[in-house]
Structures are given as structure tokens and as C-alpha cells.
Design an enzyme around this catalytic site. Structure first.
Site, PDB file in Angstrom:
ATOM      1  N   GLY A  46       0.831  -1.198   0.000  1.00  0.00           N
ATOM      2  CA  GLY A  46       0.000   0.000   0.000  1.00  0.00           C
ATOM      3  C   GLY A  46       0.864   1.245   0.000  1.00  0.00           C
ATOM      4  CD  GLN A  51       3.456   5.794   2.511  1.00  0.00           C
ATOM      5  OE1 GLN A  51       2.454   5.309   1.994  1.00  0.00           O
ATOM      6  NE2 GLN A  51       4.402   5.037   3.041  1.00  0.00           N
ATOM      7  CB  CYS A  92       5.207   2.040   7.189  1.00  0.00           C
ATOM      8  SG  CYS A  92       4.809   3.579   6.345  1.00  0.00           S
ATOM      9  CG  LEU A  93       6.549   0.817   1.109  1.00  0.00           C
ATOM     10  CD1 LEU A  93       6.001   1.100  -0.288  1.00  0.00           C
ATOM     11  CD2 LEU A  93       7.659  -0.219   1.047  1.00  0.00           C
ATOM     12  CG  HIS A 134      -0.599   1.594   7.468  1.00  0.00           C
ATOM     13  ND1 HIS A 134       0.362   1.077   8.316  1.00  0.00           N
ATOM     14  CD2 HIS A 134       0.079   2.341   6.557  1.00  0.00           C
ATOM     15  CE1 HIS A 134       1.561   1.520   7.930  1.00  0.00           C
ATOM     16  NE2 HIS A 134       1.419   2.274   6.860  1.00  0.00           N
ATOM     17  CD  GLU A 135      -1.176   2.682   2.849  1.00  0.00           C
ATOM     18  OE1 GLU A 135      -0.665   3.812   2.714  1.00  0.00           O
ATOM     19  OE2 GLU A 135      -0.496   1.658   3.042  1.00  0.00           O
ATOM     20  CG  HIS A 138       0.679   7.032   5.306  1.00  0.00           C
ATOM     21  ND1 HIS A 138       1.863   7.414   5.901  1.00  0.00           N
ATOM     22  CD2 HIS A 138       0.773   5.703   5.122  1.00  0.00           C
ATOM     23  CE1 HIS A 138       2.641   6.343   6.061  1.00  0.00           C
ATOM     24  NE2 HIS A 138       1.998   5.282   5.606  1.00  0.00           N
TER      25      HIS A 138
END
Ligand code: ZN
Length: 174
Positions: A46, A51, A92-93, A134-135, A138
Site C-alpha cells: 500500500g 508518502q 511501512c515503506l 494505515h493508509e 498517512h
């Protein structure tokens, strides 16, 4: 198609609140395609526009084994469908190589717009429920490490800074 640089914790730009997308244009479709390419390459499941330093309400995801089921959520809204929560080990990226358990609502309704500017609605549980929450965080300037203890967050910060420095060294050598 292009790979986009991913911001990493504790970059202050990750704290930006994303604005709603006013209209789904070709530019938005291109950004979604580039975000998917960046996510697959990373590799991750994701990615939120925040990000990649674009502060609009756009999320891409692919939870399939074969990585052939891309999902795009524009202006997403979530509504909890239960009071139950489930712990899940998240990564997480933007926080590379850190994994820790976070409790999230186990079933949610997602309402969003797709790349054809059509509204859709789905009920999500399991990984999809975890991932969308989670997204969505962000887009609201929040990271999963915010749920951890200050000590764990500090350790995560040190580790991520180390990982980023190592990646930069490798990049220079190339
Ligand atoms: Zn993330």
C-alpha cells in the site's frame, strides 16, 4: 511511468494533511500509475500520496499474491462496522525495516472514488481493513509508529535513519 522517491520517517512532510481530489484528471491517473509502480518496486502492499510528497487524498494498494489486483481509493472515508479490534504486525515503506503490532478496528466500510470518477463502497475486514486504516492515517499526517511507545518510536527513528544513510551510500556507488 516513473518511480517516485518515498519520504521516510521522521520527515516533517509526512505530517501534512492531504486535501480532497477535486476532479479525477489524467494527471491524477498518471500519479496513481506511478504510485503503483513505486509500490510494486519497493516492494510494498500500500502507498498513500503523502508518502511521495503529494498531499492529496489518493491511496493505492495491492494485497494479492500475484500482484495483479491494483486498487485505487480517491477521497476515501471509513466507517467502523464493529467495536472489535484486531492486532496486526504492520510495516511501512516510510519506516523501512520496522515492524510492530498495532490494534485497529476489525471491520470497516470504505467509501471512495475510483479512477473513472465513480463512487464505490466496500466492506473490509482482515488485511484490507488494516491496510486502509494505515493508509488513511498517512493522509491525516499520522504514522503507525505513533501508536508505539516513545522508546520504540525513538529506536525506530534511529534505525530508519541508519537504513536511509546506507541506501544513500549504495546510490552514490552506483
Ligand atoms: Zn505506511
Amino acid at each position: 511511468m516513473a518511480l517516485l522517491p518515498i519520504l521516510s520517517f521522521p520527515d516533517a512532510r509526512l505530517r501534512t494533511i492531504a486535501k480532497p481530489v477535486e476532479k479525477v484528471t489524467d494527471e491524477i491517473r498518471q500519479l496513481a500509475a506511478d504510485m503503483l509502480e513505486t509500490m510494486y518496486e519497493a516492494p510494498g502492499i500500500g502507498l498513500a500520496a503523502t508518502q511521495v510528497d503529494r498531499h492529496i487524498q489518493l491511496i493505492v494498494m495491492d494485497l494479492s499474491e500475484e500482484k495483479d489486483q491494483p486498487m485505487v481509493f480517491i477521497n476515501p472515508k471509513i466507517t467502523p462496522l464493529t467495536e472489535e479490534t484486531q492486532p496486526y504486525e504492520e510495516g511501512c515503506l516510510s519506516v523501512p525495516q520496522i515492524y510492530d503490532k498495532v490494534n485497529r478496528t476489525s471491520r470497516v466500510k470504505i467509501e471512495a472514488i475510483n479512477l473513472n470518477d465513480e463512487a464505490f463502497e466496500i466492506e473490509a475486514d482482515g488485511l484490507l481493513a488494516v491496510c486502509i486504516q494505515h493508509e488513511m492515517d498517512h493522509l491525516n499526517g499520522k504514522l503507525f509508529v505513533d501508536y508505539l511507545s516513545p522508546l520504540k518510536r525513538q529506536r525506530a527513528r534511529e534505525k530508519v535513519e541508519k537504513v536511509v544513510r546506507q541506501r544513500e551510500k549504495v546510490a552514490v556507488k552506483r
